[in-house]
Each structure stands twice: as C-alpha cells, then as structure tokens.
Enzyme design. Sequence first.
Site, PDB file in Angstrom:
ATOM      1  N   SER A   1       0.845  -1.199   0.000  1.00 24.98           N
ATOM      2  CA  SER A   1       0.000   0.000   0.000  1.00 24.98           C
ATOM      3  C   SER A   1       0.874   1.241   0.000  1.00 24.98           C
ATOM      4  O   SER A   1       2.015   1.211   0.470  1.00 24.98           O
ATOM      5  CB  SER A   1      -0.904   0.020   1.241  1.00 24.98           C
ATOM      6  OG  SER A   1      -1.544   1.268   1.387  1.00 24.98           O
TER       7      SER A   1
ATOM      8  N   TYR B   1      -2.122  -0.356  10.658  1.00 28.17           N
ATOM      9  CA  TYR B   1      -2.182  -0.718   9.240  1.00 28.17           C
ATOM     10  C   TYR B   1      -0.919  -0.267   8.511  1.00 28.17           C
ATOM     11  O   TYR B   1      -0.300  -1.029   7.761  1.00 28.17           O
ATOM     12  CB  TYR B   1      -3.423  -0.083   8.608  1.00 28.17           C
ATOM     13  CG  TYR B   1      -3.606  -0.394   7.135  1.00 28.17           C
ATOM     14  CD1 TYR B   1      -4.119  -1.620   6.723  1.00 28.17           C
ATOM     15  CD2 TYR B   1      -3.290   0.545   6.157  1.00 28.17           C
ATOM     16  CE1 TYR B   1      -4.300  -1.908   5.382  1.00 28.17           C
ATOM     17  CE2 TYR B   1      -3.463   0.271   4.806  1.00 28.17           C
ATOM     18  CZ  TYR B   1      -3.975  -0.963   4.425  1.00 28.17           C
ATOM     19  OH  TYR B   1      -4.154  -1.231   3.094  1.00 28.17           O
TER      20      TYR B   1
END
Length: 702
Positions: free
Chosen positions: A579, A592
Amino acid sequence: MEKTLTFQHVSYLWDEAKAAQLAGDEVALFLYRSNLLGADLRLTNYAGGNTSCKITETDPVTGQPVEVMWVKGSGGDIGTLTKAGCANLYVEKLHALKQRYRGLAFEDEMVALFDHCLFDPKCAAPSIDTPLHGLLPFKHIDHLHPDALIAIAASKDGEQIMKDIWGDTMAWLPWQRPGFDLGLQLEETVKNNPGLRGVILGGHGLFTWGDTSYDSYINTLEVIEQAAAYLEENYGKKRPVFGGVKQEQTLDATQRRQQAAAVMPTLRGLASGHRRMLGHYTDDARVLEFVNSNDLPRLARLGTSCPDHFLRTKIRPLVLDPAQMHQPLPAVKEYLQEQFEAYRQDYTAYYERSKHANSPARRDPNPVVILWPGVGMFTFAKDKQTARVAAEFYTNAINVMKGAEAVSEYQGLPEQEAFDIEYWLLEEAKLQRMPKPKSLSGQVAYVTGGTGGIGKAICEVLLQNGACVVATDRDRLDETQTELRKQYGKDNALTAPIDVTSAESIAESLRQSVLQFGGVDIVVNCAGLSISKPLSETTQADWDILNDVLVKGQFLVTQHAVEIQRQQGLGGDVVNIASKNGLVAGPNNVAYGTAKAAQLHMSRLLAAELGPDKIRVNTVNPDAVLRGSKIWEGDWAAGRAKAYGVSVEDLPAHYAKRTLLGEEVLAEDIAKAVLVFVDGSLSKSTGNVLNVDGGVAMAFVR
C-alpha cells in the site's frame, strides 16, 4: 429392423420431443445426433471421431439441386459441434477427385483439393477423414473411437472376433492411415458386401451408418453395446485382468493425493525442459488397476493403437519404480532425473531410426504420460485442457488394452506407423498454424484474497493473458469459481479456501494448486484487511490481526510457495500487494501503516535471498481502490473519511483530487501492474516497488 432402446454399456440419450422440434431440418438433427454421441466418453474421446450427413441443397450458381455433405471439420469436437464447426462439400466433386488421385505416395496433396469441393467456401476446413464419409453412399455416417470397438480392432484376432459377434453384417479393413485411399477402400468394401451395418478399421475405430440420423444413432449404439457386452463376458475368463495384481493398493485416496502432490512439482520441472508445461493427476480406479498390474511393463512398452490416442500421449509412457519413489525426496529427485534422461534418449533414438528425409525436426522428447504404481497417472502438456485430455486418452488406451487382452492379445501401433502419424507433415502444418501462445501460457498463478475486488481483478487479468489461476480466500469461493470458469474455461480456474495465518491451511491450498495444475509459478499476496484508528483507540487485537494477516500471512504463503517453486526449478515470481501507506505516514493509521511497511521491506529481503533461484520478488502499492474492494465494505471507509474530514460518499473524489493525475484508481489498474511484473516485460527486475496511486508525491520511492 427393431431397435434396441435399453443399453448397459452406452447411454441412450435421444429425446423424441427434442428431435420432433428439429424434424425437417436434417442438418439440425445431424448436429443433435453428433452432440449426443460426443456426450458419452465411452463412445468417443474429446475431438475424436467425426459424423456426417448428406442432404440436397440448391447450387447457388446453377440453381439446380445438388447433394451436399455436412461433416465435422478439422479439429472440432462432436460433443460441442455446431454448424460453424462443419465443412460442407459437393458429393459429386468429392467423387470426381478419384480422377486426380495418384496413389498412396501422394495422399497429402489431396487435402488441398478438398477446398475445391466446398459448397460454402467460408465453412470450416475439411479434415483428413472427409473422403471416408464422402465416398460412402449412406446419408448419415458415424465414425467413432469407442474403447470396446478399438479393443477388438487392436486385437491379434480382431477380425475373427468381429465375425464371432456380428457374422457377415460387419466388415474389417486392416490398419491404414486415414486418407483418400482408405476412403476408396471403404467404398469398395461396402460395394462388395451389401447389407453391412458397419466397418471396423483395424487398430483405429468404427464406421456405422443409417438412412436417418436416428437410424444411424441406434445402429452405432447397438454395435458398441454388443462389443462391450462381449468383452464384459470375457474379463478374467482366459487369465486375470492385466495378468493379476503385482502392486497391492496400500494407499488410500488421501495418501495418494499427498504422495502425488509431494512429487508433482519435480515432475513438472523435468517435463518442462522444452517448454513450460501444466500438469494433471488422476487416481481413477481404471488407472490404478492398470498401474498395479503384472502386465504394466509389457503393455506400456507397446504403446497405444488408435491414432487419436497416440497423438496426445506420445509413443509410450514413462513408468516409475514404486520402490525408488518411496525414498527421501532428494533421492527421488535424482532417480526421476535419471528416468527422464533415459526417456529422452529413448525417444531421440525412436526419432532417428524412424525419420524420413522430409520429416519435421524432433519435437519435445519428454514424456506426456507418467505412471506411478500405487499412486496413479500424471500427464503434462502445454495447457491444462490438453493435459487433462491426454489423461482421458490414455485411460481410453488402458480400456482398450484391458479388452484386447481379455479376448485375444493386444497389439500396439507399429513403431514406424506411430512415427508417421506423430510427424505427419499435415499435422506439422496444423501445429504451425496454431496461434502464438499468450504471455502467461503454461504458468500457474496463486492469488490470496482472490475473490475480493483487487484480488479478483488480478485473477482475471492473469487469466486473460493465458495463466491458470488458483484464487484463494475465505468466502465467495463457489460463485467466483463458477464465474471465472464460465468466462475463461473450466480447466483454467480453481478456488480454494485459505486462512493465511495458518500454515496448515496454506499448505492444503497449495496442495490443491499442485494437484490441479502441477505447481506454482506466480504468487500474489493480496489477502488483506484494514483498520483505521488513532493510537489511543487501536487495540492489541487490532494490531495482532493486521500483522497476522498482512505480515505473517505474506511470510507463510511465500515460504510455502517458494518451496514448490524451488522444487520445480523453473524460477518464478512473488508479487506482494502492499500500500501507499507503507511509504507515507498518515493520521489514524499506526497499525495498518506499520504492517504495510513490514510487507514492503519483507519483499526487499526476499528479493535479495531468492535471486539465485531466479525467483523475482516485487511490490505493487495501491492507494484508495474503493470500487469493489472488500476493505471498503467495513469501517475502514468511515475511519478514513473521518481522518480527512469528508463524508464517505466524497472519499473517491477526495482521493482522486489529491493525486498528481487527478484520477480514481481502479482494481484493474492494480491487476495490470501485477501483469507487468510477471509477463516477461520486467524479467530482469526484482526488489522493486510500483506505485499505482494516481501520483502521490509523498510516496515517491526516489
């Protein structure tokens, strides 16, 4: 003649109501009959045999009625035959070719002349069997390769057995390669023997016919039923089936699958010396009966008889020694390397002693069929369908050998005849006309999170480019598999359940991949979830599940998959879907973002370690893929919207506006980035990061 409607060894599928709807349309009834015959693998094998009908058409030039034959075209399959797959030819012109025929030495030149007999020049290409139908006087003809009939056709005493069963109602033609001369022989045989219901071609197959589609269908079923019943009566009468059991079956189905999966990547690597191959495994009861028998070495060495069987299974299989196969894996690998090399040398010697001055160059010398007593059969080919069909064809060959040995003595195709079929110049021309393989043909992709938005898009792009795909996930498995198979073919897609935090679950899903396709080439770690919270609200459970799924999951999947890739020895790819958050520090994202950063650096570490194995490891960093993505179905969207002070509905526009390109990022964009890493475009690139985020300057890696 009263028709038999009850059968034990074949399937009677004729539906009177369906046929009534087609009444008056002979071509439609011919196609209906063909599809019914092709639906029963006891009658013929995939793409094997052909059917025909002769009807009256109006000549578009003269306006006069003419007789036209509709027949399955080259390369078609009667089970799925449509008008588009048929050739249609003037019967009179086919007969006129007799004046042009110059004898056996000039057989191949006749095929080009078939094109000058076409009624519709835009129809499918006529096959080599066209004259076998066209020169016979019957309106409806079936040419099939039923196991029961070929068992008789491949028997030493086949002609006498034929007379014992059918008397003078059937005729016998000795083995000859299909072509115009064989058509002439069929014509002469029928002319000299009025009242025949069919002809057996030695070592090859069956011709039957009728005045109508239904008559031909029933005649075909009856002949095959009678042959199968005769064989059934004789199994075990003269001697035990296949000479009795040599290898006791000590492994159950689960143990067989485990043994097969443990060795299949090694087999695939060895079989891929010429080009990358895909595999198929079966432990069908018919296969086990054969591979566990005393007669296995003798019969396997004889090879197959029917040309259709032989073309797809090679001159003979590779038979493994079960004692050698139960050693530790390193010793097994060494043994297999020796066996493959011996097979290659044997095949090369067969080519050298059989070739002609104009023969094509020697093809792949590796075995197609590999038999392991106690475990089953492996087949390898350029794609999954061809590998599966090769297994079906060799199972047909097993059935033939079983029947022939029950009533007589099995005879394989003579070696020179086998070579002349395998290296037939017409077959070579057909191979040369085949489309160029797609960039991922022969490759197996294993995708975690494969049923979600990004994962599924990756699966689809890989399938579109020729890969076989195993989509693993926790849910939506059945619907995803159905959808992918419907769109990309039943042989090319598989779904399997997975828990990426469980080594046992990962190992089982990879085992399914190996058993389905032979191994793994491309690993895409896409499984994921997201939790967006500020530090004060982030729980230990949040931290643990994110790191378990994203970091531990990527580690475990890669660890297990690389073991298979190394066993294959074919190199490979690992692509990790991380990501933009692995590079950019944003608010409310500690757990995250940390996990994504760990994924990203793990990729670099693995690239450094796996380079010597020719296994590339690269990373794709998406950002803000909203449409179709699973992670936006939960609380993540609300958390990110809160962090940026916008509504959930405004998130797509918010993310697009903040990029340099001002574009929304879609799941397909991520899939295309994966493709670039694995399709050979970046074959010398490893340890790299490809951002697919619309352009986020803070995420620039350099």
